[in-house]
Write a protein that holds these residues in place. Structure first.
Motif, PDB file in Angstrom:
ATOM      1  N   ARG A  12     -10.664  11.746  -6.756  1.00 14.69           N
ATOM      2  CA  ARG A  12      -9.248  11.807  -7.122  1.00 14.69           C
ATOM      3  C   ARG A  12      -8.931  10.767  -8.193  1.00 14.69           C
ATOM      4  NH1 ARG A  12      -6.227  14.821  -3.665  1.00 14.69           N
ATOM      5  NH2 ARG A  12      -7.243  15.414  -1.740  1.00 14.69           N
ATOM      6  N   LEU A  14      -5.692   9.353 -10.726  1.00 14.06           N
ATOM      7  CA  LEU A  14      -4.272   9.344 -11.057  1.00 14.06           C
ATOM      8  C   LEU A  14      -4.133   8.934 -12.514  1.00 14.06           C
ATOM      9  CD1 LEU A  14      -1.267   9.540 -10.331  1.00 14.06           C
ATOM     10  CD2 LEU A  14      -1.376   7.140  -9.605  1.00 14.06           C
ATOM     11  N   LYS A  27      -5.355  15.266 -18.161  1.00 15.53           N
ATOM     12  CA  LYS A  27      -5.453  15.962 -16.873  1.00 15.53           C
ATOM     13  C   LYS A  27      -6.383  17.169 -17.000  1.00 15.53           C
ATOM     14  CE  LYS A  27      -2.288  17.930 -13.351  1.00 15.53           C
ATOM     15  NZ  LYS A  27      -3.219  18.444 -12.483  1.00 15.53           N
ATOM     16  N   ASP A  38      -4.048  13.930 -10.298  1.00 20.12           N
ATOM     17  CA  ASP A  38      -2.602  13.847 -10.173  1.00 20.12           C
ATOM     18  C   ASP A  38      -2.115  13.121 -11.406  1.00 20.12           C
ATOM     19  OD1 ASP A  38      -1.945  15.087  -7.775  1.00 20.12           O
ATOM     20  OD2 ASP A  38      -2.078  13.247  -6.598  1.00 20.12           O
ATOM     21  N   LYS A  49       3.034   7.822  -5.752  1.00 20.91           N
ATOM     22  CA  LYS A  49       1.782   8.561  -5.567  1.00 20.91           C
ATOM     23  C   LYS A  49       0.693   7.666  -4.984  1.00 20.91           C
ATOM     24  CE  LYS A  49       2.742  12.128  -8.935  1.00 20.91           C
ATOM     25  NZ  LYS A  49       2.449  13.427  -8.392  1.00 20.91           N
ATOM     26  N   TYR A  55      -6.821   7.256  -4.247  1.00 18.48           N
ATOM     27  CA  TYR A  55      -7.468   7.641  -5.501  1.00 18.48           C
ATOM     28  C   TYR A  55      -8.710   6.794  -5.707  1.00 18.48           C
ATOM     29  CZ  TYR A  55      -3.057   9.946  -6.417  1.00 18.48           C
ATOM     30  OH  TYR A  55      -1.963  10.752  -6.313  1.00 18.48           O
TER      31      TYR A  55
END
Length: 136
Positions: A12, A14, A27, A38, A49, A55
């Motif tokens: 993950r 961000l 992204k 994200d 977030k 993350y």
């Protein structure tokens, strides 16, 4: 069809950037590289977030709604118990902010960008393993 319980766990990431084009491009590139991504358009959105989900990597533009917004995002990320890797995003190759963080240049060299992201995530994984070994 995926076997039950064997879903692929994507790293993950961000991405925090107030520039819509940069945010969407990065992204798309990272998702094509196999990451779950994200995004946030402000420090406040990024804080939310970071508090909701873990993350492996947080990439933040340096200057957003304030000159220090990007540094505030990375500082908040570093306070998280799960300790994500962090890096500053910049469009200027010769820019070197007075911070001790990895610098990730937004560029057309997509293989180099994906390599740097992979290096940051693998470095975080190595630090987590070292920490676990010390604690056991």
């Amino acid at each position: 069809r995926k076997p039950r319980g064997k879903e692929l766990e994507l790293a993950r990431v961000l991405v925090v950037d107030d520039d819509l084009t940069s945010r969407l491009t990065l992204k798309a590139v990272l998702e094509a590289g196999g990451y779950f991504v994200d995004s946030a358009s402000s420090a406040a959105e990024a804080f939310g977030k970071l508090d909701e989900r873990q993350y492996e990597l947080v990439l933040s533009d340096l200057t957003m709604e304030s000159p220090d917004a990007g540094l505030e995002v990375l500082a908040h990320a570093r306070l998280m118990e799960y300790k994500p890797a962090t890096a500053i995003l910049t469009t200027y190759q010769n820019q070197r902010p007075d911070v001790h963080r990895p610098l990730l240049v937004k560029s057309q060299d997509l293989p180099a960008l994906l390599t740097k992201v992979a290096d940051l995530i693998s470095g975080r994984a190595a630090r987590l393993v070292e920490r676990q070994l010390r604690e056991s």
